[in-house]
Design an enzyme around this catalytic site. Structure first.
Site, PDB file in Angstrom:
ATOM      1  N   ARG A  24     -73.893 -13.557  60.484  1.00  0.00           N
ATOM      2  CA  ARG A  24     -72.905 -12.547  60.877  1.00  0.00           C
ATOM      3  C   ARG A  24     -73.304 -11.810  62.166  1.00  0.00           C
ATOM      4  NH1 ARG A  24     -69.298 -10.959  56.476  1.00  0.00           N
ATOM      5  NH2 ARG A  24     -68.784 -13.007  55.647  1.00  0.00           N
ATOM      6  N   ARG A  28     -69.070  -6.470  62.797  1.00  0.00           N
ATOM      7  CA  ARG A  28     -68.588  -5.105  62.995  1.00  0.00           C
ATOM      8  C   ARG A  28     -69.655  -4.084  63.360  1.00  0.00           C
ATOM      9  NH1 ARG A  28     -65.772  -5.556  57.334  1.00  0.00           N
ATOM     10  NH2 ARG A  28     -67.570  -6.926  57.262  1.00  0.00           N
ATOM     11  N   TYR A 151     -63.552 -18.839  45.366  1.00  0.00           N
ATOM     12  CA  TYR A 151     -62.508 -18.010  45.992  1.00  0.00           C
ATOM     13  C   TYR A 151     -61.116 -18.583  45.726  1.00  0.00           C
ATOM     14  CZ  TYR A 151     -66.121 -15.368  48.434  1.00  0.00           C
ATOM     15  OH  TYR A 151     -67.190 -14.562  48.721  1.00  0.00           O
TER      16      TYR A 151
HETATM   17  O1  CP3 Z   1     -72.139 -15.566  60.835  1.00  0.00           O
HETATM   18  C1  CP3 Z   1     -71.330 -15.459  61.775  1.00  0.00           C
HETATM   19  O2  CP3 Z   1     -71.400 -14.572  62.645  1.00  0.00           O
HETATM   20  C2  CP3 Z   1     -70.227 -16.500  61.916  1.00  0.00           C
HETATM   21  C3  CP3 Z   1     -68.971 -16.190  61.351  1.00  0.00           C
HETATM   22  C4  CP3 Z   1     -68.851 -16.089  59.833  1.00  0.00           C
HETATM   23  C5  CP3 Z   1     -67.976 -15.174  59.201  1.00  0.00           C
HETATM   24  N1  CP3 Z   1     -67.966 -15.440  57.874  1.00  0.00           N
HETATM   25  C6  CP3 Z   1     -67.190 -14.150  59.898  1.00  0.00           C
HETATM   26  C7  CP3 Z   1     -66.635 -13.015  59.121  1.00  0.00           C
HETATM   27  C8  CP3 Z   1     -69.439 -16.870  58.821  1.00  0.00           C
HETATM   28  C9  CP3 Z   1     -70.504 -17.946  58.924  1.00  0.00           C
HETATM   29  C10 CP3 Z   1     -68.845 -16.446  57.592  1.00  0.00           C
HETATM   30  C11 CP3 Z   1     -69.171 -17.072  56.295  1.00  0.00           C
HETATM   31  C12 CP3 Z   1     -68.563 -16.530  55.073  1.00  0.00           C
HETATM   32  N2  CP3 Z   1     -67.325 -15.995  54.907  1.00  0.00           N
HETATM   33  C13 CP3 Z   1     -69.189 -16.596  53.809  1.00  0.00           C
HETATM   34  C14 CP3 Z   1     -70.533 -17.207  53.519  1.00  0.00           C
HETATM   35  C15 CP3 Z   1     -71.659 -16.327  53.911  1.00  0.00           C
HETATM   36  C16 CP3 Z   1     -71.807 -15.084  53.070  1.00  0.00           C
HETATM   37  O3  CP3 Z   1     -71.566 -13.997  53.650  1.00  0.00           O
HETATM   38  O4  CP3 Z   1     -72.168 -15.194  51.895  1.00  0.00           O
HETATM   39  C17 CP3 Z   1     -68.300 -16.003  52.879  1.00  0.00           C
HETATM   40  C18 CP3 Z   1     -68.572 -15.825  51.401  1.00  0.00           C
HETATM   41  C19 CP3 Z   1     -67.122 -15.651  53.593  1.00  0.00           C
HETATM   42  C20 CP3 Z   1     -65.876 -15.055  53.036  1.00  0.00           C
HETATM   43  C21 CP3 Z   1     -65.625 -13.723  53.597  1.00  0.00           C
HETATM   44  N3  CP3 Z   1     -65.206 -13.493  54.892  1.00  0.00           N
HETATM   45  C22 CP3 Z   1     -65.728 -12.471  52.945  1.00  0.00           C
HETATM   46  C23 CP3 Z   1     -66.174 -12.274  51.507  1.00  0.00           C
HETATM   47  C24 CP3 Z   1     -65.377 -11.495  53.870  1.00  0.00           C
HETATM   48  C25 CP3 Z   1     -65.229 -10.016  53.611  1.00  0.00           C
HETATM   49  C26 CP3 Z   1     -66.536  -9.333  53.586  1.00  0.00           C
HETATM   50  C27 CP3 Z   1     -66.807  -8.677  54.906  1.00  0.00           C
HETATM   51  O5  CP3 Z   1     -67.920  -8.786  55.405  1.00  0.00           O
HETATM   52  O6  CP3 Z   1     -65.871  -8.017  55.412  1.00  0.00           O
HETATM   53  C28 CP3 Z   1     -65.090 -12.142  55.099  1.00  0.00           C
HETATM   54  C29 CP3 Z   1     -64.708 -11.502  56.374  1.00  0.00           C
HETATM   55  C30 CP3 Z   1     -65.529 -11.831  57.579  1.00  0.00           C
HETATM   56  N4  CP3 Z   1     -65.972 -13.082  57.931  1.00  0.00           N
HETATM   57  C31 CP3 Z   1     -65.931 -10.922  58.589  1.00  0.00           C
HETATM   58  C32 CP3 Z   1     -66.618 -11.653  59.557  1.00  0.00           C
HETATM   59  C33 CP3 Z   1     -67.193 -11.153  60.857  1.00  0.00           C
HETATM   60  C34 CP3 Z   1     -65.581  -9.451  58.626  1.00  0.00           C
HETATM   61  C35 CP3 Z   1     -64.134  -9.365  58.978  1.00  0.00           C
HETATM   62  C36 CP3 Z   1     -63.759  -8.224  59.909  1.00  0.00           C
HETATM   63  O7  CP3 Z   1     -64.067  -8.280  61.119  1.00  0.00           O
HETATM   64  O8  CP3 Z   1     -63.100  -7.323  59.406  1.00  0.00           O
END
Ligand code: CP3
Length: 344
Positions: A24, A28, A151
């Site tokens: 990540r 944010r 999911y």
């Molecule tokens: O790592 C990186 O920077 C690359 C991009 C990336 C994102 N999600 C961007 C994202 C990667 C590799 C993921 C993987 C992902 N997404 C996983 C596996 C890794 C982990 O965290 O366990 C999972 C389970 C998801 C599903 C997901 N996407 C969730 C549960 C959420 C909400 C939680 C949160 O952090 O807000 C997201 C949203 C998400 N994916 C964000 C980002 C940057 C935040 C969204 C925003 O900008 O509001």
């Protein structure tokens, strides 16, 4: 041009200073990410607008000088490409249409049609492979079938993955068909990322820890193994990082069982234990607790040195044990890298 540090570690080389990136890392906690996300309007528009997705991927590279960039996208784009509805609720997380029975699973789109939805992601990869500095490796990724299925079945994140366990135990044939469909779509998706320029791919199994015994073998090991075999058949030499998060003892043989080139570790395992039981001949990635990016200070410095020393006798990629959180301080990221790269 010398070979990239990340690629050397993935080939099994023990390096003086391990390559580093952060799960990540585009997120944010960075004001520039928030600005670009606002420009896109919402998270999914950001994922599907190649110029903006490439921009946020590059932001942490410019600011910190990581050794690898991870494609900006999300694991839930594959369910969407298979026909699920997907939206994000601010402050809560993802929502999807649910899958409750065989009919819903059979109605999903065929795996080889996912490109229709996912084409913009490949364009992001192409932009990045042109624009990244020449010493920075580009990582593509997808979710592992089990995690993606949790999911898709529940329609949201769940604390114990209860709905997916219920379908798996109640209708194993239907659940198996879902796992197969996701596996096939993931092979197509990752192959296309590699063709567009991804040099490494990572498979995120965030909920692998809730699979026990035979279930771990059937739903965490087997689908990952199948994806890796298919990718390596199509793209010989492509390295794969597997992340069976919270697998515990399941980490021990995961690389051997799946043919992954690197096993990513969450921060619930002690580095000394992982060096002894997982790193033997295999590259490991990890595993600083993300909380240090919030709290910083001497504890952060001590823990970075501790992890670096524990893994110093084998191939290692430095990373967090899970994604960096929105409340993290960017200065702590800089301090982490400075400490990691100091002379011993
Ligand atoms: O790592 C990186 O920077 C690359 C991009 C990336 C994102 N999600 C961007 C994202 C990667 C590799 C993921 C993987 C992902 N997404 C996983 C596996 C890794 C982990 O965290 O366990 C999972 C389970 C998801 C599903 C997901 N996407 C969730 C549960 C959420 C909400 C939680 C949160 O952090 O807000 C997201 C949203 C998400 N994916 C964000 C980002 C940057 C935040 C969204 C925003 O900008 O509001």
């Amino acid at each position: 041009m010398a070979e990239k540090l990340l690629m050397r570690a993935l080939k099994g080389e023990t390096l003086d200073v391990p390559p580093a990136w952060m799960m990540r890392q585009a997120g944010r906690y960075l004001p520039e990410y928030k600005a670009t996300r606002a420009q896109a309007g919402d998270f999914l528009s950001l994922c599907y607008t190649p110029e903006l997705a490439a921009e946020v991927t590059l932001q942490p590279i410019r600011r910190f000088g990581f050794d690898a960039a991870i494609l900006f996208a999300d694991i839930l784009l594959v369910p969407q490409a298979l026909g699920a509805d997907l939206w994000f609720v601010t402050g809560e997380g993802p929502r999807l249409s649910t899958l409750t029975d065989r009919a819903g699973i059979d109605a999903l789109k065929p795996a080889d049609t996912v490109h229709e939805t996912l084409n913009p992601i490949y364009e992001t990869v192409r932009i990045l492979s042109r624009e990244l500095p020449e010493d920075v490796a580009l990582i593509g990724f997808a979710g592992a079938p089990w995690t993606v299925a949790t999911y898709m079945v529940a329609g949201r994140g769940t604390p114990d993955q209860g709905p997916a366990h219920a379908l798996k135990d109640g209708d194993p044939d239907a659940f198996g068909a879902l796992i197969d469909r996701i596996t096939e779509a993931t092979i197509e998706y990752l192959s296309a990322q590699i063709e567009a320029g991804a040099e490494v791919v990572k498979i995120f199994d965030s909920w692998a820890g809730s699979l026990k015994g035979d279930d771990f073998t059937r739903y965490a090991v087997a689908p990952t193994k199948r994806i890796i075999a298919a990718l390596k058949a199509r793209h010989p030499g492509i390295p794969v990082i597997a992340f069976p998060r919270q697998a515990g003892d399941g980490y021990k043989n995961f690389a051997r069982e799946t043919s992954a080139d690197c096993v990513a570790l969450d921060n619930s395992v002690a580095p000394e234990w992982a060096a002894e039981h997982v790193q033997r001949g295999v590259c490991v990635q990890g595993n600083l607790a993300p909380g240090h990016m919030v709290t910083g200070g001497q504890a952060l410095i001590d823990e970075v040195r501790h992890i670096r020393e524990a893994f110093a006798n084998g191939p290692h990629i430095f990373n967090l044990g899970h994604g960096i959180t929105p409340d993290a301080d960017p200065d702590n990221v800089a301090l982490m890298l400075e400490t990691l790269r100091e002379r011993r």
